[in-house]
Design a protein around this motif. Structure first.
Motif, mmCIF file in Angstrom:
data_model
loop_
_atom_site.group_PDB
_atom_site.id
_atom_site.type_symbol
_atom_site.label_atom_id
_atom_site.label_comp_id
_atom_site.label_asym_id
_atom_site.label_seq_id
_atom_site.Cartn_x
_atom_site.Cartn_y
_atom_site.Cartn_z
ATOM 1 N N PRO A 184 0.646 -1.262 -0.161
ATOM 2 C CA PRO A 184 0.092 -0.003 -0.204
ATOM 3 C C PRO A 184 0.867 1.294 -0.076
ATOM 4 C CG PRO A 184 -0.386 -1.032 2.250
ATOM 5 C CD PRO A 184 0.316 -1.816 0.903
ATOM 6 N N THR A 185 0.236 2.272 -0.771
ATOM 7 C CA THR A 185 1.554 2.838 -0.823
ATOM 8 C C THR A 185 0.623 4.654 0.896
ATOM 9 O OG1 THR A 185 1.118 3.459 -3.257
ATOM 10 C CG2 THR A 185 1.392 4.964 -2.267
ATOM 11 N N ILE A 186 1.309 4.023 1.326
ATOM 12 C CA ILE A 186 0.808 4.891 2.372
ATOM 13 C C ILE A 186 1.396 6.978 2.984
ATOM 14 C CG2 ILE A 186 1.706 4.796 5.503
ATOM 15 C CD1 ILE A 186 1.707 2.142 5.025
ATOM 16 N N PHE A 187 3.143 6.514 2.125
ATOM 17 C CA PHE A 187 3.699 7.766 2.017
ATOM 18 C C PHE A 187 4.368 8.423 0.600
ATOM 19 C CE2 PHE A 187 5.058 4.614 5.492
ATOM 20 C CZ PHE A 187 5.315 5.762 6.581
ATOM 21 N N SER A 188 4.683 9.645 0.612
ATOM 22 C CA SER A 188 4.556 9.559 -0.753
ATOM 23 C C SER A 188 5.745 10.455 -1.185
ATOM 24 C CB SER A 188 3.546 11.682 -0.537
ATOM 25 O OG SER A 188 4.212 12.235 -1.820
ATOM 26 N N PRO A 189 6.305 9.166 -1.857
ATOM 27 C CA PRO A 189 7.420 9.906 -2.299
ATOM 28 C C PRO A 189 8.466 11.328 -2.390
ATOM 29 C CG PRO A 189 7.306 7.833 -3.481
ATOM 30 C CD PRO A 189 6.027 8.929 -2.681
ATOM 31 N N ALA A 190 7.172 12.079 -2.981
ATOM 32 C CA ALA A 190 7.214 13.137 -3.558
ATOM 33 C C ALA A 190 7.437 13.907 -2.106
ATOM 34 C CB ALA A 190 6.733 13.894 -4.867
ATOM 35 N N ARG A 191 6.637 13.997 -1.473
ATOM 36 C CA ARG A 191 6.205 14.963 -0.422
ATOM 37 C C ARG A 191 7.542 14.405 0.799
ATOM 38 N NH1 ARG A 191 1.857 15.353 3.931
ATOM 39 N NH2 ARG A 191 2.724 16.782 3.998
#
Length: 250
Positions: A6-13
């Motif tokens: 699941p995508t919990i964290f944003s790589p861009a942020r």
């Protein structure tokens, strides 16, 4: 067929937070005491293990602090910089005799995949060591954030790793002779704003893929009051950071 994590964290942020923290550090020479503490602790553990890393891969904000430690032998340092360990490797498997991760494993969408990649990057009998903030951290900040929005609290702090889950994770990742250790670092604050400032300097602000809306002015004041209400007799709040350290070999 394996399912994607699941995508919990944003790589861009996460990258934006890191760049901002690096800019603050370079401009003001801010103290990043948590990273310094982790780096010193890692060095002490490696010295105790008598492991001399000569070809070293370092992951994490403040990675230069690891390279600047008083190594007593020549070493070549390599950096992941803007890449995460849960992304496809850019380095050849078996390239390093030491892989170090500082303050990063708590913000990865695929922690098991990152642990596998750390092992794969090691040469035979190489050592992997990682230090990061664990699940028992910042209890007073969490309480203050809850009391800021008592009716409908939003997810403003990302989930953290419980050290009790780490032995199973390391076993699944194939680490040899795995060791999981944790300890608590206590830091005292006079205000919530100073704590938040320290978190930003350490690139530890929220990087959730679905960020909560900004706190209202009233919510900020409730959070500040709730934080100060937990102060000791001298008016300062004793906040805690749980530091988890994982060590193993290939």
């Amino acid at each position: 067929m394996a399912t994607a994590p699941p995508t919990i964290f944003s790589p861009a942020r996460k990258l934006a937070r890191r760049r901002r923290a690096e800019a603050i550090y370079n401009r003001y020479d801010s103290e990043i005491f948590l990273i310094e503490h982790m780096a010193d602790d890692i060095f002490e553990r490696l010295s105790f293990m008598r492991h001399e890393g000569h070809n070293v891969l370092i992951d994490g904000f403040g990675d230069h602090l690891v390279a600047e430690l008083p190594w007593n032998h020549p070493a070549s340092f390599h950096y992941l910089e803007e890449q995460d360990l849960d992304q496809p490797a850019r380095h050849v498997a078996g390239s390093f005799d030491l892989v170090v991760s500082v303050g990063m494993l708590d913000k990865l969408n695929d922690l098991p995949g990152a642990l596998i990649q750390m092992r794969e990057l090691l040469a035979p009998d190489g050592v992997a060591i990682a230090s990061f903030v664990g699940g028992a951290s910042l209890p007073k900040l969490r309480r203050a954030m809850f009391e800021a929005e008592p009716d409908r609290p939003a997810a403003r702090m990302h989930p953290l790793v419980d050290p009790r889950s780490c032995p199973q994770l390391l076993g699944r990742a194939g680490w040899k002779d795995p060791v999981v250790d944790s300890h608590v670092l206590t830091v005292r604050y006079g205000s919530l704003d100073r704590l938040v400032q320290d978190l930003r300097v350490h690139a530890m602000g929220s990087v959730l893929a679905e960020p909560a809306p900004p706190l209202t002015r009233a919510g900020r004041e409730r959070a500040r009051a709730a934080f100060v209400a937990q102060a000791d007799e001298d008016g300062k709040v004793s906040e805690t950071f749980e530091i988890i350290t994982l060590t193993g070999r290939r």
